[in-house]
Design an enzyme around this catalytic site. Sequence first.
Site, PDB file in Angstrom:
ATOM      1  N   GLU A  63       0.819  -1.223   0.000  1.00  0.00           N
ATOM      2  CA  GLU A  63       0.000   0.000   0.000  1.00  0.00           C
ATOM      3  C   GLU A  63       0.849   1.267   0.000  1.00  0.00           C
ATOM      4  OE1 GLU A  63      -2.561  -3.210   1.922  1.00  0.00           O
ATOM      5  OE2 GLU A  63      -0.465  -2.553   2.066  1.00  0.00           O
TER       6      GLU A  63
ATOM      7  N   PHE B  58     -12.109  -7.990  14.376  1.00  0.00           N
ATOM      8  CA  PHE B  58     -10.875  -8.339  13.663  1.00  0.00           C
ATOM      9  C   PHE B  58     -10.446  -7.193  12.746  1.00  0.00           C
ATOM     10  CE2 PHE B  58      -9.010 -10.352   9.786  1.00  0.00           C
ATOM     11  CZ  PHE B  58      -7.831 -10.820  10.367  1.00  0.00           C
ATOM     12  N   GLN B  59      -9.216  -6.723  12.903  1.00  0.00           N
ATOM     13  CA  GLN B  59      -8.592  -5.639  12.135  1.00  0.00           C
ATOM     14  C   GLN B  59      -9.253  -4.277  12.355  1.00  0.00           C
ATOM     15  OE1 GLN B  59      -8.227  -7.029   7.977  1.00  0.00           O
ATOM     16  NE2 GLN B  59      -6.089  -7.526   8.438  1.00  0.00           N
TER      17      GLN B  59
ATOM     18  N   ARG C 281      22.336  21.260   0.807  1.00  0.00           N
ATOM     19  CA  ARG C 281      23.213  20.095   0.706  1.00  0.00           C
ATOM     20  C   ARG C 281      23.076  19.420  -0.650  1.00  0.00           C
ATOM     21  NH1 ARG C 281      23.394  14.807   4.727  1.00  0.00           N
ATOM     22  NH2 ARG C 281      25.005  13.675   3.549  1.00  0.00           N
TER      23      ARG C 281
ATOM     24  N   VAL D 211      15.529   9.138  -2.889  1.00  0.00           N
ATOM     25  CA  VAL D 211      16.148  10.009  -1.888  1.00  0.00           C
ATOM     26  C   VAL D 211      17.491   9.442  -1.444  1.00  0.00           C
ATOM     27  CG1 VAL D 211      15.895  10.854   0.480  1.00  0.00           C
ATOM     28  CG2 VAL D 211      13.962  10.950  -1.092  1.00  0.00           C
TER      29      VAL D 211
ATOM     30  N   PHE E  70      24.176   8.828   1.915  1.00  0.00           N
ATOM     31  CA  PHE E  70      23.811  10.147   2.426  1.00  0.00           C
ATOM     32  C   PHE E  70      23.975  10.183   3.950  1.00  0.00           C
ATOM     33  CE2 PHE E  70      20.955  13.781   3.166  1.00  0.00           C
ATOM     34  CZ  PHE E  70      21.287  14.603   2.095  1.00  0.00           C
ATOM     35  N   ILE E  71      23.588   9.103   4.626  1.00  0.00           N
ATOM     36  CA  ILE E  71      23.705   9.024   6.081  1.00  0.00           C
ATOM     37  C   ILE E  71      25.148   8.762   6.487  1.00  0.00           C
ATOM     38  CG2 ILE E  71      22.788   7.935   8.164  1.00  0.00           C
ATOM     39  CD1 ILE E  71      20.778   9.505   6.371  1.00  0.00           C
TER      40      ILE E  71
ATOM     41  N   GLU F  65      26.691  12.025   6.817  1.00  0.00           N
ATOM     42  CA  GLU F  65      26.283  12.711   8.044  1.00  0.00           C
ATOM     43  C   GLU F  65      27.051  12.179   9.249  1.00  0.00           C
ATOM     44  OE1 GLU F  65      22.064  12.218   8.281  1.00  0.00           O
ATOM     45  OE2 GLU F  65      21.657  13.919   6.946  1.00  0.00           O
TER      46      GLU F  65
END
Length: 575
Positions: free
Chosen positions: A53, A115-116, A256, A384, A470-471, A474
């Site tokens: 989804e 249920f759900q 950046r 990204v 990217f991280i 950082e």
Amino acid sequence: MGNTIKSGLAMLNVLESWGIDHIYGIPGGSFNSIMNALYDKRDKVRFIQVRHEETGAIAASAEAKLTGKIGVCFGTAGPGATHLFSGLYDAQMDHAPVLALVGQVASGAMNYNSFQELNENPMFTDVSVYNRTVMTPESLPFVIDEAIRKAYEYNGVSVVTIPVDYGYVDIPDEEISSAKNHRKGTILPDEKDLLEAVKLIETAERPVLYIGQGARGAKDEIIALSEHYSMPIVLSVLAKGIIPDATDNFMGMAGRLATKPANEALQMADLILFVGSNFPFARFFFPKDAKFIQVDTDSSKLGSRHKADVAILGDAGETMKRLVKTGKTKPASPFLNACLINRRNWQKWMSGFEDSRETPMRPEPVFREINRIATDDAIFVTDVGNVTIFAIRFLDMNGEKQRFTTSGLFATMGYGVPGGIGAKLSYPDRQVFTLCGDGGFAMVMQDVITQVKYKLPVINIVFSNESFGFIDAEQEDTKQPRYGVDIMDADYAKIAEGMGAKGFSVTHPDQLKAVFDEAKQSAVPVVIDIKINHERPFPAEAYVLDEEKYGKDAVEAFKKRYQVKDMPLLKDLMK
């Protein structure tokens, strides 16, 4: 007794009246009455079966950004609903109109801990501009119509929760839709504000024109304004492609995900004309003492990112047109001339890597091939991470029919593949590229099979460097151990072939031309898995090139690491 219609079918008639011809989701017990209606309406409103989804919600958001038309997705009660959030927050934060339909247990089972069953309204309160649970079968088409109006009015997300039994109920067959009454208007700027703005522009020595996605469609006005007042142009990331990348005064992007010429121009600016943007890092990259003129159609944004000396409520294109008519032409200044030299130096440096023979590869040779085969109306959907930096710098867009989209303010990884689905369904006759890192691609790669199922020949390019790059950067900047950022490699081409797509694994620049030629002609989806190096892109937000500030040794080390040459600082070009 008058004619009757199933409530679910009446709802779909409303969707059709608003021009909605497809809807993303996965069937489930709490949505079966709407699935029944979708079957009856299958020739008009197409059901697109995704494999998660989240993919459907992101696809709906991406197509809303690209087309301006509302995107529609759904999730069943419980997990189907919660899976929607990444795509819905992407739409909310980038101001894209999206309608999310949420399944609910039957009305008679609600509040029995069924249920759900979840109390779904509170979950969606923050992400939505409109959030309702349908209370009667008769009200379902009316609520849907209102939800669409609200999504368009506020450029945001509308959520409608539907108890499953309502869709089966016969209700009076009446015309509910207000689509034919929907109008868009142009907000005209106040003459007094224009005069105040022109006074500041005419006296500024180092003015910069900063453009956001709110100026889309105003290419000629942007260029005319820049030339009239001799201002360099800087774009937000989401505004990529609004003007041709070859525009003389265009410096690139700020922040950046940026270029050196753009960041330097902003650092030296004594005035910033900020048009149609909500740049979240303004306080870091804009001088605090620079005069600031802001143009927007949303008054709540005026002054929100930087103290505004002049705030103009008005349509971006119309305001820029009137600013040109109101003020006198300014000759090119030493500041603009230095910016133009800075831009040429940057472009020469970047193009110097296009012939690189390194393995693992640099990204520049890959983008040369993308630019070579891209059609004049190609659509680029960028995921990204470091790949966003690559796309911003290396895609050579024409500023005409070509389009660019990414996840901007929310910056959700996994945007590429679903965005490509939305783009190709909306523009079946146009070439669509998705540009993904291996991190983002692995999050949603199962939906390459959705591209295959619906015969969507998207060109998916995976930049595999075995890292959340990217991280990683950082963690380097905060001087902490590199931890959790390495990714186990996989053969994404082989995975794609297992789903019915064409897969290519590229490990050497010599393979690129033939692979891209074949990809361009493919009638089925393509996944090109390109093994690139794990070198950090040039850090335009933190370059070490000023010896007075960092010392000679640090500058020399920086130049060696990033192979920098013939790129003096803007302040030195001003001397």
